[in-house]
Design a protein around this motif. Sequence first.
Motif, PDB file in Angstrom:
ATOM      1  N   SER A  32     -95.514  47.169  56.818  1.00 37.77           N
ATOM      2  CA  SER A  32     -94.208  47.785  57.040  1.00 37.77           C
ATOM      3  C   SER A  32     -93.084  46.750  57.044  1.00 37.77           C
ATOM      4  CB  SER A  32     -94.214  48.544  58.368  1.00 37.77           C
ATOM      5  OG  SER A  32     -92.922  48.957  58.705  1.00 37.77           O
ATOM      6  N   ASN A  33     -93.223  45.676  57.861  1.00 36.15           N
ATOM      7  CA  ASN A  33     -92.098  44.730  57.987  1.00 36.15           C
ATOM      8  C   ASN A  33     -92.293  43.429  57.216  1.00 36.15           C
ATOM      9  OD1 ASN A  33     -93.507  42.807  59.791  1.00 36.15           O
ATOM     10  ND2 ASN A  33     -93.380  44.445  61.310  1.00 36.15           N
ATOM     11  N   GLU A  34     -93.512  43.196  56.720  1.00 30.43           N
ATOM     12  CA  GLU A  34     -93.826  42.039  55.867  1.00 30.43           C
ATOM     13  C   GLU A  34     -93.540  40.689  56.512  1.00 30.43           C
ATOM     14  OE1 GLU A  34     -92.102  42.690  51.964  1.00 30.43           O
ATOM     15  OE2 GLU A  34     -92.683  44.785  52.060  1.00 30.43           O
ATOM     16  N   ALA A  35     -93.453  40.638  57.846  1.00 36.47           N
ATOM     17  CA  ALA A  35     -93.223  39.363  58.531  1.00 36.47           C
ATOM     18  C   ALA A  35     -94.434  38.450  58.338  1.00 36.47           C
ATOM     19  CB  ALA A  35     -92.985  39.598  60.016  1.00 36.47           C
ATOM     20  N   GLY A  36     -94.171  37.242  57.881  1.00 34.98           N
ATOM     21  CA  GLY A  36     -95.249  36.279  57.657  1.00 34.98           C
ATOM     22  C   GLY A  36     -95.878  36.376  56.288  1.00 34.98           C
ATOM     23  N   ILE A  37     -95.554  37.439  55.538  1.00 37.19           N
ATOM     24  CA  ILE A  37     -96.127  37.605  54.200  1.00 37.19           C
ATOM     25  C   ILE A  37     -95.411  36.696  53.203  1.00 37.19           C
ATOM     26  CG2 ILE A  37     -96.676  39.259  52.349  1.00 37.19           C
ATOM     27  CD1 ILE A  37     -98.158  39.795  55.010  1.00 37.19           C
ATOM     28  N   GLY A  38     -94.095  36.614  53.334  1.00 34.61           N
ATOM     29  CA  GLY A  38     -93.338  35.693  52.477  1.00 34.61           C
ATOM     30  C   GLY A  38     -92.429  36.348  51.463  1.00 34.61           C
ATOM     31  N   THR A  39     -92.355  37.691  51.455  1.00 37.92           N
ATOM     32  CA  THR A  39     -91.466  38.355  50.495  1.00 37.92           C
ATOM     33  C   THR A  39     -90.002  38.226  50.908  1.00 37.92           C
ATOM     34  OG1 THR A  39     -91.947  40.424  51.655  1.00 37.92           O
ATOM     35  CG2 THR A  39     -93.155  40.014  49.620  1.00 37.92           C
ATOM     36  N   ALA A  40     -89.703  38.522  52.183  1.00 39.19           N
ATOM     37  CA  ALA A  40     -88.306  38.481  52.651  1.00 39.19           C
ATOM     38  C   ALA A  40     -87.628  37.125  52.432  1.00 39.19           C
ATOM     39  CB  ALA A  40     -88.229  38.880  54.123  1.00 39.19           C
ATOM     40  N   PRO A  41     -88.318  35.980  52.657  1.00 35.86           N
ATOM     41  CA  PRO A  41     -87.649  34.695  52.404  1.00 35.86           C
ATOM     42  C   PRO A  41     -87.153  34.533  50.969  1.00 35.86           C
ATOM     43  CG  PRO A  41     -89.642  34.337  53.693  1.00 35.86           C
ATOM     44  CD  PRO A  41     -89.643  35.782  53.287  1.00 35.86           C
ATOM     45  N   MET A  42     -87.761  35.258  50.024  1.00 35.32           N
ATOM     46  CA  MET A  42     -87.289  35.165  48.636  1.00 35.32           C
ATOM     47  C   MET A  42     -85.923  35.841  48.496  1.00 35.32           C
ATOM     48  SD  MET A  42     -90.635  35.507  46.179  1.00 35.32           S
ATOM     49  CE  MET A  42     -91.665  36.708  47.023  1.00 35.32           C
ATOM     50  N   ALA A  43     -85.706  36.940  49.227  1.00 36.80           N
ATOM     51  CA  ALA A  43     -84.402  37.612  49.206  1.00 36.80           C
ATOM     52  C   ALA A  43     -83.383  36.821  50.017  1.00 36.80           C
ATOM     53  CB  ALA A  43     -84.532  39.029  49.761  1.00 36.80           C
ATOM     54  N   HIS A  44     -83.771  36.408  51.230  1.00 33.79           N
ATOM     55  CA  HIS A  44     -82.841  35.674  52.103  1.00 33.79           C
ATOM     56  C   HIS A  44     -82.522  34.285  51.553  1.00 33.79           C
ATOM     57  CE1 HIS A  44     -82.487  38.533  55.407  1.00 33.79           C
ATOM     58  NE2 HIS A  44     -83.768  38.816  55.215  1.00 33.79           N
ATOM     59  N   GLY A  45     -83.430  33.732  50.757  1.00 31.14           N
ATOM     60  CA  GLY A  45     -83.183  32.414  50.148  1.00 31.14           C
ATOM     61  C   GLY A  45     -82.059  32.431  49.132  1.00 31.14           C
ATOM     62  N   ALA A  46     -81.660  33.635  48.693  1.00 28.83           N
ATOM     63  CA  ALA A  46     -80.565  33.756  47.714  1.00 28.83           C
ATOM     64  C   ALA A  46     -79.211  33.972  48.387  1.00 28.83           C
ATOM     65  CB  ALA A  46     -80.864  34.918  46.763  1.00 28.83           C
ATOM     66  N   ALA A  47     -79.182  33.983  49.734  1.00 25.74           N
ATOM     67  CA  ALA A  47     -77.934  34.271  50.459  1.00 25.74           C
ATOM     68  C   ALA A  47     -76.907  33.160  50.292  1.00 25.74           C
ATOM     69  CB  ALA A  47     -78.236  34.475  51.944  1.00 25.74           C
ATOM     70  N   LYS A  48     -75.638  33.562  50.278  1.00 27.35           N
ATOM     71  CA  LYS A  48     -74.530  32.590  50.182  1.00 27.35           C
ATOM     72  C   LYS A  48     -74.295  31.967  51.552  1.00 27.35           C
ATOM     73  CE  LYS A  48     -71.302  33.880  46.495  1.00 27.35           C
ATOM     74  NZ  LYS A  48     -71.158  32.537  45.969  1.00 27.35           N
ATOM     75  N   THR A  49     -74.886  30.831  51.807  1.00 30.08           N
ATOM     76  CA  THR A  49     -74.700  30.144  53.082  1.00 30.08           C
ATOM     77  C   THR A  49     -75.189  28.707  52.971  1.00 30.08           C
ATOM     78  OG1 THR A  49     -75.164  30.216  55.466  1.00 30.08           O
ATOM     79  CG2 THR A  49     -76.958  30.861  54.008  1.00 30.08           C
ATOM     80  N   ASN A  50     -74.607  27.833  53.774  1.00 26.40           N
ATOM     81  CA  ASN A  50     -75.138  26.470  53.871  1.00 26.40           C
ATOM     82  C   ASN A  50     -75.668  26.221  55.283  1.00 26.40           C
ATOM     83  OD1 ASN A  50     -72.822  26.313  55.352  1.00 26.40           O
ATOM     84  ND2 ASN A  50     -71.811  24.764  54.087  1.00 26.40           N
ATOM     85  N   GLU A  51     -75.817  27.314  56.046  1.00 23.85           N
ATOM     86  CA  GLU A  51     -76.308  27.208  57.420  1.00 23.85           C
ATOM     87  C   GLU A  51     -77.614  27.995  57.552  1.00 23.85           C
ATOM     88  OE1 GLU A  51     -77.536  26.216  60.318  1.00 23.85           O
ATOM     89  OE2 GLU A  51     -75.575  25.239  60.258  1.00 23.85           O
ATOM     90  N   PRO A  52     -78.756  27.309  57.507  1.00 21.57           N
ATOM     91  CA  PRO A  52     -80.062  27.981  57.524  1.00 21.57           C
ATOM     92  C   PRO A  52     -80.292  28.875  58.740  1.00 21.57           C
ATOM     93  CG  PRO A  52     -80.321  25.661  56.963  1.00 21.57           C
ATOM     94  CD  PRO A  52     -78.898  25.845  57.387  1.00 21.57           C
ATOM     95  N   ILE A  53     -79.820  28.454  59.928  1.00 25.69           N
ATOM     96  CA  ILE A  53     -80.084  29.211  61.155  1.00 25.69           C
ATOM     97  C   ILE A  53     -79.447  30.593  61.103  1.00 25.69           C
ATOM     98  CG2 ILE A  53     -79.810  29.247  63.679  1.00 25.69           C
ATOM     99  CD1 ILE A  53     -81.839  27.169  62.550  1.00 25.69           C
ATOM    100  N   ARG A  54     -78.269  30.682  60.508  1.00 25.77           N
ATOM    101  CA  ARG A  54     -77.598  31.989  60.399  1.00 25.77           C
ATOM    102  C   ARG A  54     -78.454  32.970  59.601  1.00 25.77           C
ATOM    103  NH1 ARG A  54     -71.746  29.659  58.940  1.00 25.77           N
ATOM    104  NH2 ARG A  54     -71.150  28.982  61.013  1.00 25.77           N
ATOM    105  N   GLU A  55     -79.032  32.491  58.507  1.00 27.11           N
ATOM    106  CA  GLU A  55     -79.841  33.398  57.693  1.00 27.11           C
ATOM    107  C   GLU A  55     -81.129  33.783  58.418  1.00 27.11           C
ATOM    108  OE1 GLU A  55     -80.012  36.038  54.911  1.00 27.11           O
ATOM    109  OE2 GLU A  55     -78.352  34.625  55.130  1.00 27.11           O
ATOM    110  N   GLY A  56     -81.673  32.849  59.191  1.00 28.98           N
ATOM    111  CA  GLY A  56     -82.849  33.156  59.999  1.00 28.98           C
ATOM    112  C   GLY A  56     -82.566  34.242  61.024  1.00 28.98           C
ATOM    113  N   LEU A  57     -81.377  34.185  61.636  1.00 26.53           N
ATOM    114  CA  LEU A  57     -80.984  35.192  62.633  1.00 26.53           C
ATOM    115  C   LEU A  57     -80.792  36.566  61.990  1.00 26.53           C
ATOM    116  CD1 LEU A  57     -78.426  33.090  64.727  1.00 26.53           C
ATOM    117  CD2 LEU A  57     -80.624  33.950  65.534  1.00 26.53           C
TER     118      LEU A  57
END
Length: 456
Positions: A284-309
Amino acid sequence: MEKINYWVSEAASFVWGLPLLILLIGGGLYLLIYSRFLPFAYFAHAINVLRGKYDNPNDPGEISHFQALMTALSSTVGMGNIAGVAVAIAVGGPGAVFWMWVSAIVGMSTKFFTCTLAILYRGKDDAGEIQGGPMYFIVEGLGKAWKPLAIMFSVAGLVGALPVFNVNQLTQAINDILLVPNGYEKSFSTDLVIGIVLALITGVVILGGLNRISKTASRIVPAMVGLYFIAVLAILFINVDVVPYYFKLIFTDAFAANNYTGDPMFGGILGALIVLGIRRGAFSNEAGIGTAPMAHGAAKTNEPIREGLVAMLGPFIDTIIVCTLTALSILVTGVWKTSEANGVSLTAKAFSDAIPGFGPYLLLVCIAVFSISSLFSYSYYGTKCLSFLFGTRHKHIYNYFYIGSILLGATTSLSLMINLIDTFFALMAIPTMLTTLILAPKVMARARLYFDNLKN
């Protein structure tokens, strides 16, 4: 076909054994305790980031924080929430929901770490474009010697990203809710026609690339979650007298396992119930699977912690809110005890019993949008995996393979599709979680710096 089904089922049971359970849940609990619940203390700040308060159009990346979360959610808020929850309750009873919640709480911490890493260790593809995701943070964070782990993730991702489960369940929903009640007989031909229509819709969006996918997702996902929320609240209001009983039963049955009907595991039915809840929660949430980091890795930001939050909000919305709504609608209507239906058909029965007439059609609209939005996001994940393995000039090939697999999902059995995706999700989770645990100190060092600056 029966032999294939048997071997895929055996493979899913093997990879979802105790070692993976320890890695996903044990690893997630370790990250939760290691961070001292720090991300949870900044839940309100995460919402402000999501609202765009800290957006900077000049930051590197392709899409906004909000679009990144909606792209990730469009793949997770789908059949895992509607059919996956129904599968869990049909086999495990109310107690399975509790273990899905545990998976979500642990998953929020896991997503914070994995999606922070997706920005912290972004790499470049062979075209020189900035990219994020487990395959990149493995190589950039651990070094080239760890590349086999990145290759393992990407190869598993080529199959794990296929939309076969979502398509299978959407086809079943269209048959059960729309065609059969109106006199059309379910057959291979009707399934194939549904598959062709879905393939055409998906092709129009995914061949337009990430920007079209993220813009489409950011428009339709919030609206559908809102509509689904209202529909389930109506069901709960109609059955308000039994809501407290079933809410309590979720907790008591989680440890008694009185309603579990599957095979024992780890020496008993409680162990099997926990595994069932974790598997469906992970799907359901795919936490730990690794799909979401591929989407969040494309975010416009230079601050990693913000995207993690921002990413941390995903399992909360997906599992704590949407999955709980589905579970309660199935439980309070009693269909989990009176119906032989499984998957999406069980949820449809709940809507039909509670809201006669248009209830199932309301569910079908939600299912269709959830499923089709999932089809868009998963194609992006698959093309990223293929680009990493063979180069960006070949990534378009995956889209055609992906569109073709929609026809497969529409015309095959539920058990085969769910076991196939479970197997490859597990194989994706191994490199993602191992790398995240190794690089966790780097994330915490950056987090302390970020939160200290926030206070000042």
